[in-house]
Design a protein around this motif. Structure first.
Motif, PDB file in Angstrom:
ATOM      1  N   LEU B 120      46.522   1.635  52.400  1.00  0.00           N
ATOM      2  CA  LEU B 120      46.418   0.502  53.328  1.00  0.00           C
ATOM      3  C   LEU B 120      47.500   0.662  54.386  1.00  0.00           C
ATOM      4  O   LEU B 120      48.516   1.300  54.157  1.00  0.00           O
ATOM      5  CB  LEU B 120      46.610  -0.819  52.587  1.00  0.00           C
ATOM      6  CG  LEU B 120      45.452  -1.249  51.686  1.00  0.00           C
ATOM      7  CD1 LEU B 120      45.753  -2.614  51.084  1.00  0.00           C
ATOM      8  CD2 LEU B 120      44.141  -1.314  52.458  1.00  0.00           C
ATOM      9  N   PHE B 121      47.265   0.060  55.560  1.00  0.00           N
ATOM     10  CA  PHE B 121      48.258   0.159  56.624  1.00  0.00           C
ATOM     11  C   PHE B 121      49.326  -0.920  56.412  1.00  0.00           C
ATOM     12  O   PHE B 121      49.022  -2.110  56.504  1.00  0.00           O
ATOM     13  CB  PHE B 121      47.604  -0.029  57.989  1.00  0.00           C
ATOM     14  CG  PHE B 121      46.510   0.963  58.272  1.00  0.00           C
ATOM     15  CD1 PHE B 121      46.712   2.317  58.056  1.00  0.00           C
ATOM     16  CD2 PHE B 121      45.286   0.550  58.767  1.00  0.00           C
ATOM     17  CE1 PHE B 121      45.705   3.239  58.309  1.00  0.00           C
ATOM     18  CE2 PHE B 121      44.275   1.466  59.033  1.00  0.00           C
ATOM     19  CZ  PHE B 121      44.484   2.806  58.802  1.00  0.00           C
ATOM     20  N   PRO B 122      50.571  -0.540  56.138  1.00  0.00           N
ATOM     21  CA  PRO B 122      51.586  -1.556  55.835  1.00  0.00           C
ATOM     22  C   PRO B 122      52.001  -2.365  57.067  1.00  0.00           C
ATOM     23  O   PRO B 122      52.637  -3.407  56.928  1.00  0.00           O
ATOM     24  CB  PRO B 122      52.765  -0.724  55.305  1.00  0.00           C
ATOM     25  CG  PRO B 122      52.576   0.626  55.876  1.00  0.00           C
ATOM     26  CD  PRO B 122      51.093   0.826  56.020  1.00  0.00           C
ATOM     27  N   ASN B 123      51.651  -1.876  58.252  1.00  0.00           N
ATOM     28  CA  ASN B 123      52.047  -2.609  59.458  1.00  0.00           C
ATOM     29  C   ASN B 123      51.025  -3.678  59.837  1.00  0.00           C
ATOM     30  O   ASN B 123      51.132  -4.285  60.895  1.00  0.00           O
ATOM     31  CB  ASN B 123      52.241  -1.638  60.631  1.00  0.00           C
ATOM     32  CG  ASN B 123      51.019  -0.791  60.896  1.00  0.00           C
ATOM     33  OD1 ASN B 123      50.416  -0.253  59.988  1.00  0.00           O
ATOM     34  ND2 ASN B 123      50.624  -0.695  62.155  1.00  0.00           N
ATOM     35  N   MET B 124      50.041  -3.893  58.992  1.00  0.00           N
ATOM     36  CA  MET B 124      49.015  -4.893  59.305  1.00  0.00           C
ATOM     37  C   MET B 124      48.810  -5.814  58.109  1.00  0.00           C
ATOM     38  O   MET B 124      48.966  -5.397  56.966  1.00  0.00           O
ATOM     39  CB  MET B 124      47.672  -4.210  59.588  1.00  0.00           C
ATOM     40  CG  MET B 124      47.698  -3.217  60.732  1.00  0.00           C
ATOM     41  SD  MET B 124      46.058  -2.474  60.917  1.00  0.00           S
ATOM     42  CE  MET B 124      46.449  -1.166  62.090  1.00  0.00           C
ATOM     43  N   ARG B 161      43.664 -14.210  50.173  1.00  0.00           N
ATOM     44  CA  ARG B 161      44.821 -13.362  50.526  1.00  0.00           C
ATOM     45  C   ARG B 161      44.681 -12.757  51.918  1.00  0.00           C
ATOM     46  O   ARG B 161      45.405 -11.825  52.260  1.00  0.00           O
ATOM     47  CB  ARG B 161      44.974 -12.219  49.508  1.00  0.00           C
ATOM     48  CG  ARG B 161      44.915 -12.653  48.059  1.00  0.00           C
ATOM     49  CD  ARG B 161      45.927 -13.736  47.723  1.00  0.00           C
ATOM     50  NE  ARG B 161      47.289 -13.259  47.675  1.00  0.00           N
ATOM     51  CZ  ARG B 161      47.875 -12.786  46.573  1.00  0.00           C
ATOM     52  NH1 ARG B 161      47.216 -12.736  45.461  1.00  0.00           N
ATOM     53  NH2 ARG B 161      49.131 -12.393  46.612  1.00  0.00           N
ATOM     54  N   GLU B 164      47.761 -12.273  54.005  1.00  0.00           N
ATOM     55  CA  GLU B 164      48.888 -11.732  53.253  1.00  0.00           C
ATOM     56  C   GLU B 164      49.216 -10.332  53.757  1.00  0.00           C
ATOM     57  O   GLU B 164      48.391  -9.656  54.358  1.00  0.00           O
ATOM     58  CB  GLU B 164      48.484 -11.667  51.782  1.00  0.00           C
ATOM     59  CG  GLU B 164      49.629 -11.646  50.820  1.00  0.00           C
ATOM     60  CD  GLU B 164      50.214 -13.026  50.606  1.00  0.00           C
ATOM     61  OE1 GLU B 164      51.278 -13.287  51.188  1.00  0.00           O
ATOM     62  OE2 GLU B 164      49.621 -13.828  49.856  1.00  0.00           O
ATOM     63  N   HIS B 165      50.424  -9.918  53.437  1.00  0.00           N
ATOM     64  CA  HIS B 165      50.833  -8.562  53.712  1.00  0.00           C
ATOM     65  C   HIS B 165      50.402  -7.672  52.544  1.00  0.00           C
ATOM     66  O   HIS B 165      50.545  -8.091  51.407  1.00  0.00           O
ATOM     67  CB  HIS B 165      52.348  -8.552  53.822  1.00  0.00           C
ATOM     68  CG  HIS B 165      52.795  -7.812  55.005  1.00  0.00           C
ATOM     69  ND1 HIS B 165      52.810  -6.448  55.014  1.00  0.00           N
ATOM     70  CD2 HIS B 165      53.181  -8.213  56.219  1.00  0.00           C
ATOM     71  CE1 HIS B 165      53.217  -6.057  56.188  1.00  0.00           C
ATOM     72  NE2 HIS B 165      53.439  -7.096  56.953  1.00  0.00           N
ATOM     73  N   THR B 167      51.773  -5.327  51.061  1.00  0.00           N
ATOM     74  CA  THR B 167      52.853  -5.057  50.104  1.00  0.00           C
ATOM     75  C   THR B 167      53.008  -6.184  49.092  1.00  0.00           C
ATOM     76  O   THR B 167      53.670  -6.009  48.082  1.00  0.00           O
ATOM     77  CB  THR B 167      54.202  -4.879  50.817  1.00  0.00           C
ATOM     78  OG1 THR B 167      54.391  -5.978  51.711  1.00  0.00           O
ATOM     79  CG2 THR B 167      54.239  -3.593  51.603  1.00  0.00           C
ATOM     80  N   ARG B 168      52.429  -7.343  49.379  1.00  0.00           N
ATOM     81  CA  ARG B 168      52.533  -8.475  48.459  1.00  0.00           C
ATOM     82  C   ARG B 168      51.434  -8.458  47.411  1.00  0.00           C
ATOM     83  O   ARG B 168      51.384  -9.333  46.559  1.00  0.00           O
ATOM     84  CB  ARG B 168      52.429  -9.785  49.230  1.00  0.00           C
ATOM     85  CG  ARG B 168      53.535  -9.946  50.213  1.00  0.00           C
ATOM     86  CD  ARG B 168      54.080 -11.346  50.139  1.00  0.00           C
ATOM     87  NE  ARG B 168      55.478 -11.319  50.427  1.00  0.00           N
ATOM     88  CZ  ARG B 168      56.379 -12.084  49.821  1.00  0.00           C
ATOM     89  NH1 ARG B 168      56.016 -12.925  48.898  1.00  0.00           N
ATOM     90  NH2 ARG B 168      57.644 -12.002  50.156  1.00  0.00           N
ATOM     91  N   LEU B 169      50.524  -7.496  47.519  1.00  0.00           N
ATOM     92  CA  LEU B 169      49.416  -7.440  46.575  1.00  0.00           C
ATOM     93  C   LEU B 169      49.685  -6.385  45.495  1.00  0.00           C
ATOM     94  O   LEU B 169      50.422  -5.430  45.731  1.00  0.00           O
ATOM     95  CB  LEU B 169      48.111  -7.075  47.306  1.00  0.00           C
ATOM     96  CG  LEU B 169      47.714  -7.949  48.488  1.00  0.00           C
ATOM     97  CD1 LEU B 169      46.415  -7.441  49.085  1.00  0.00           C
ATOM     98  CD2 LEU B 169      47.577  -9.402  48.084  1.00  0.00           C
ATOM     99  N   SER B 170      49.078  -6.566  44.354  1.00  0.00           N
ATOM    100  CA  SER B 170      49.170  -5.556  43.300  1.00  0.00           C
ATOM    101  C   SER B 170      48.360  -4.327  43.716  1.00  0.00           C
ATOM    102  O   SER B 170      47.548  -4.392  44.642  1.00  0.00           O
ATOM    103  CB  SER B 170      48.620  -6.113  41.994  1.00  0.00           C
ATOM    104  OG  SER B 170      47.208  -6.217  42.091  1.00  0.00           O
ATOM    105  N   GLN B 173      44.681  -5.046  43.637  1.00  0.00           N
ATOM    106  CA  GLN B 173      44.247  -5.878  44.766  1.00  0.00           C
ATOM    107  C   GLN B 173      44.227  -5.063  46.050  1.00  0.00           C
ATOM    108  O   GLN B 173      43.312  -5.180  46.866  1.00  0.00           O
ATOM    109  CB  GLN B 173      45.187  -7.071  44.920  1.00  0.00           C
ATOM    110  CG  GLN B 173      45.033  -8.088  43.794  1.00  0.00           C
ATOM    111  CD  GLN B 173      46.117  -9.149  43.831  1.00  0.00           C
ATOM    112  OE1 GLN B 173      47.230  -8.904  44.276  1.00  0.00           O
ATOM    113  NE2 GLN B 173      45.786 -10.337  43.356  1.00  0.00           N
TER     114      GLN B 173
END
Lengths: 240, 276
Positions: B120-124, B161, B164-165, B167-170, B173
């Motif tokens: 996943l793109f962490p900047n989005m 979610r 949400e960012h 990084t906040r997901l498992s 997810q």
């Protein structure tokens, strides 16, 4: 004490030139860093050779000599004389831009390969991939080094005193000559440089934090230590 | 289809005819890394709507097949066809030449991929992860893309979610978001590259359930590399057993899993089931 009170306006005037050259030099260096840095990551060999040549040439040339060359030698070749401030901005920007380009190139290459591949799988065009996926992630990685380069450029701006721009260093030398207070004259410049550096450092820290938050890092840390409640709105605090 | 007798016996959705044009076709595909031959003159077809599971020991070339189809790697020899168009090549003056990037972009828009490493793109945010590609590459409007993202997140059970960012997901997810992201592009072919291998064991079921649901409710063509044999059995029409860059056995999952014909298939299945 009287010395500082009386000479403060003169120091501030010097600081203004130092700031002007620093900001101008940084702006130029930033543009060069981004362009040359991105070009340095392209698959096209010619593009990479050009980027590499830029970096090697301008990293290897002393900013002071480059400035002298732009200020004294260029008019002999072209008949045009650059403003001393402009010559200084160009010399510092071109020089620091070479370091900045390496920083940008390194940061782009440090973005995990999987991010490029996800960009391909979503069928982004190369420019979109760079703009939407890679650069925003590389940005957080670039900032600490950019912060250092800004400070380096700011201190390097002292070379302009040698072509008679009345920056902080120039002012300090004049104060020493006129007042005879060597200790105090240079102490004033030291303090001013330090204060300016602190301001830049503070701004860069803020930018770094912001960049990290955008990547989902340190979301629980407030942007400003004291205004925690005001800025904590983005995180819901729920455990995943 | 020369290499196997039961290529066509694989169960295909009823509405489809067996003689229809394959959606994916590998024609004598060779892929090497240095001296190491990963795919050795590989030939196989996948029909529209077929769900194919690729199994085999690691290093047998399964993942390479997906990476070639996604154009993350290029073939050394042979041609890959997608829906009748060459993917690895293109026509120039009537002859097949190496495909340009632009040509590949045109063909690969029919293909989506979900990765083992999530990516996943962490900047989005979750929303932008899903909407950015449809907006920028398909020209979808923001509103339409948002709506589609909401639907897809609903389907993968993460509707709440959306802002949400990642990084906040498992991990589980995140992988479900990655599936939604791939589907947002409305691909005809979905490539699943060991999508549960990097997840903690307790998160695997949630991801597999989502994929089962997609298999049940859509006729999207799937190529999956997986070690989840139960999932392969439930979902796929056809199992391809690979070893050393070649197809060793090809058939419906019921047969391959219960009465494998090849010795290599038997020993592989034995090893996997032992471990599982």
């Amino acid at each position: 004490m009287d010395f500082f009170v009386e000479s403060l306006p003169i120091y501030l005037n010097g600081a203004w030139y130092t700031l002007l050259i620093t900001v101008g030099g940084c702006a130029l260096a930033f543009v060069i860093s981004m362009v040359v840095g991105v070009v340095g990551t392209l698959r096209n060999v010619l593009a990479r050779v050009v980027a590499l040549a830029y970096v090697e040439v301008f990293r290897g040339v002393a900013a002071l000599v480059l400035m002298f060359w732009l200020f004294y030698a260029l008019p002999l070749l072209t008949g045009y004389r650059l403003e001393p401030v402009l010559a200084a901005i160009l010399a510092l920007g071109l020089n620091v831009g070479a370091y900045g380009a390496e920083n940008v190139r390194g940061a782009i290459n440090a973005v995990p390969r999987g991010q490029y591949e996800a960009g391909i799988a979503l069928n982004f065009e190369p420019v979109q991939r760079m703009r939407l996926v890679i650069l925003p992630q590389a940005w957080a990685q670039m900032l600490p080094t950019f912060g250092n380069l800004i400070i380096e450029l700011m201190k390097g701006s002292a070379v302009v005193s040698l072509i008679a721009v009345s920056d902080l260093t120039f002012v300090a030398q004049q104060m020493r000559t006129f007042s005879g207070q060597t200790l105090l004259a240079f102490l004033g410049a030291l303090v001013m440089y330090f204060v300016i550096a602190q301001v830049f450092q503070f701004l860069m820290r803020l930018a770094e934090r912001r960049a990290n938050r955008r990547l989902g890092r340190d979301l629980d840390k407030p942007l400003f230590r004291r205004a925690a409640s005001a800025t904590g709105g983005t995180s819901k605090g729920g455990e995943p | 289809m020369p290499q196997s007798d039961d290529n066509n016996s694989a169960e295909v959705p009823k509405a489809r005819e067996a003689e229809e044009q394959p959606l994916v076709r590998f024609e004598n595909v060779v892929k090497r890394y240095g001296d190491n031959v990963v795919l050795d003159e590989l030939d196989f077809n996948v029909l529209p709507g077929q769900r194919v599971t690729l199994i085999g020991p690691s290093g047998s070339g399964k993942t390479t097949i997906l990476r070639l189809l996604m154009t993350l790697e290029q073939v050394d020899d042979g041609v890959i066809w997608v829906d009748g168009d060459p993917l690895s090549h293109m026509y120039r003056n009537g002859a097949l030449v190496r495909a340009s990037q632009k040509h590949q972009r045109g063909v690969r828009k029919k293909i989506g991929m979900v990765f083992q490493q999530l990516n996943l793109f962490p900047n989005m945010t979750v929303r932008r992860n899903i909407t950015e590609a449809p907006v920028h590459t398909l020209g979808m409007s923001r509103d339409e893309a948002d709506e589609r993202a909401a639907e897809l997140l609903e389907m993968v059970g993460l509707a709440d979610r959306i802002d949400e960012h990642p990084t906040r997901l498992s991990g589980g997810q995140q992988q479900r978001v990655a599936i939604a992201r791939a589907l947002a592009m409305r691909p005809e072919i979905l490539l699943l590259d060991e999508v549960t291998s990097a997840l903690d064991p307790e998160l695997v079921a949630g991801v597999l359930d989502v994929l089962r649901e997609i298999a049940r409710t859509t006729d999207i063509t799937m190529l999956a590399v997986t070690h989840e044999m139960g999932f392969a059995k439930d979902v796929s029409h056809r199992v391809l057993m690979f070893d050393r860059g070649q197809i060793v056995e090809d058939g419906p999952p019921e047969r391959i899993f219960s009465e494998p014909r090849e010795e290599r298939t038997k020993s592989f299945l034995h090893a996997v089931l032992e471990a599982g």
